[in-house]
Design a protein around this motif. Structure first.
Motif, PDB file in Angstrom:
ATOM      1  N   GLY A 178      71.430  65.766  20.769  1.00  0.00           N
ATOM      2  CA  GLY A 178      70.046  65.947  21.163  1.00  0.00           C
ATOM      3  C   GLY A 178      69.797  66.989  22.214  1.00  0.00           C
ATOM      4  N   GLY A 179      70.820  67.630  22.747  1.00  0.00           N
ATOM      5  CA  GLY A 179      70.622  68.742  23.677  1.00  0.00           C
ATOM      6  C   GLY A 179      70.430  68.315  25.116  1.00  0.00           C
ATOM      7  N   GLY A 180      69.962  69.295  25.911  1.00  0.00           N
ATOM      8  CA  GLY A 180      69.723  69.044  27.328  1.00  0.00           C
ATOM      9  C   GLY A 180      70.896  69.385  28.227  1.00  0.00           C
ATOM     10  N   TYR A 181      71.992  69.904  27.667  1.00  0.00           N
ATOM     11  CA  TYR A 181      73.173  70.214  28.475  1.00  0.00           C
ATOM     12  C   TYR A 181      73.070  71.635  29.031  1.00  0.00           C
ATOM     13  CZ  TYR A 181      75.221  66.018  26.453  1.00  0.00           C
ATOM     14  OH  TYR A 181      75.460  64.731  26.063  1.00  0.00           O
ATOM     15  N   ARG A 182      73.482  71.786  30.292  1.00  0.00           N
ATOM     16  CA  ARG A 182      73.448  73.073  30.962  1.00  0.00           C
ATOM     17  C   ARG A 182      74.788  73.353  31.638  1.00  0.00           C
ATOM     18  NH1 ARG A 182      69.598  72.706  28.299  1.00  0.00           N
ATOM     19  NH2 ARG A 182      67.390  72.883  28.868  1.00  0.00           N
ATOM     20  N   ARG A 183      75.032  74.653  31.879  1.00  0.00           N
ATOM     21  CA  ARG A 183      76.170  75.043  32.719  1.00  0.00           C
ATOM     22  C   ARG A 183      75.707  76.178  33.615  1.00  0.00           C
ATOM     23  NH1 ARG A 183      78.926  76.877  27.641  1.00  0.00           N
ATOM     24  NH2 ARG A 183      78.049  78.937  27.145  1.00  0.00           N
TER      25      ARG A 183
END
Length: 223
Positions: A64-69
């Motif tokens: 579902g996404g929402g991941y950041r780096r």
């Protein structure tokens, strides 16, 4: 002139009223589902929104996404902005400096002072993004319709309605520097508030826009 549809035949004022009410109910239900979805992402430490400056969206987002780096180049600019402001430079001067050095701003645009200072109460702007200290705060404000104008306006939510999650992997700024910035924002807001009453520093000594004096005071993160 009469209006007909294949399902209802001639449309009367009663049909219009009922369909309008059903559309409003459906719109409200969609909003509630979206809010629940975003809340679920936030509780898992995922960003339920756009990409903030200083971060990249993780390729091949899962579940579902929402991941950041962290984007190292942009993170260095963020750290520099915080340091310059804490050391006494105004957002307008910082924006001018970055533009003179051809440093790309968010979405590749030129820097403006509002991008940097934002609004303290709403948590907008580079200097107020809690992600930079490893904190995801969701639900700080919400948009509601003003019954008088029909326009959507932002309303600050009480602390109890916000979801706060630690995201240490997103930390760019340490607590010491963050709190130095918050202290200066508080001091600037106080000075401008006094000046507007005719009892503070002279106008040329202002370090930010006059509207900043009307914003809510900053909240310190625990060190």
């Amino acid at each position: 002139m009469k209006l007909y549809t294949p399902d209802f035949g001639e449309i009367s004022t009663i049909h219009v009223a009922i369909m309008g009410m059903m559309a409003q109910m459906q719109f409200r239900e969609i909003g509630q589902k979206t809010r629940r979805s975003h809340l679920g992402l936030a509780r898992e430490g995922r960003i339920p929104g756009g990409k903030a400056y200083g971060y990249d969206v993780v390729d091949g987002d899962k579940a579902g996404g929402g991941y950041r780096r962290i984007n190292a180049d942009e993170a260095a600019v963020v750290h520099r902005i915080f340091t310059l402001y804490a050391d006494g430079m105004s957002p307008r001067a910082i924006a001018r400096l970055l533009n003179d050095e051809n440093v790309p701003g968010p979405r590749g645009r030129r820097w403006v002072d509002t991008t940097i200072r934002g609004q303290v109460a709403r948590g907008t702007g580079i200097l107020n993004n809690a992600n930079y200290v490893g904190v995801l705060e969701w639900g700080r404000c919400e948009f509601v319709k003003d019954p008088g104008t029909g326009k959507r306006v932002a309303r600050i939510n009480p602390q109890a309605k916000r979801e706060i999650v630690e995201v240490p992997e997103l930390r760019i700024i340490d607590d010491v520097l963050w709190n130095r910035v918050k202290a200066r924002q508080e001091a600037v807001a106080t000075e401008i508030g006094r000046d507007e009453q005719g009892t503070g520093i002279p106008a040329p000594a202002r370090t930010t826009a006059p509207s900043a004096g009307k914003r809510s005071r900053a909240v310190f993160l625990p060190g």
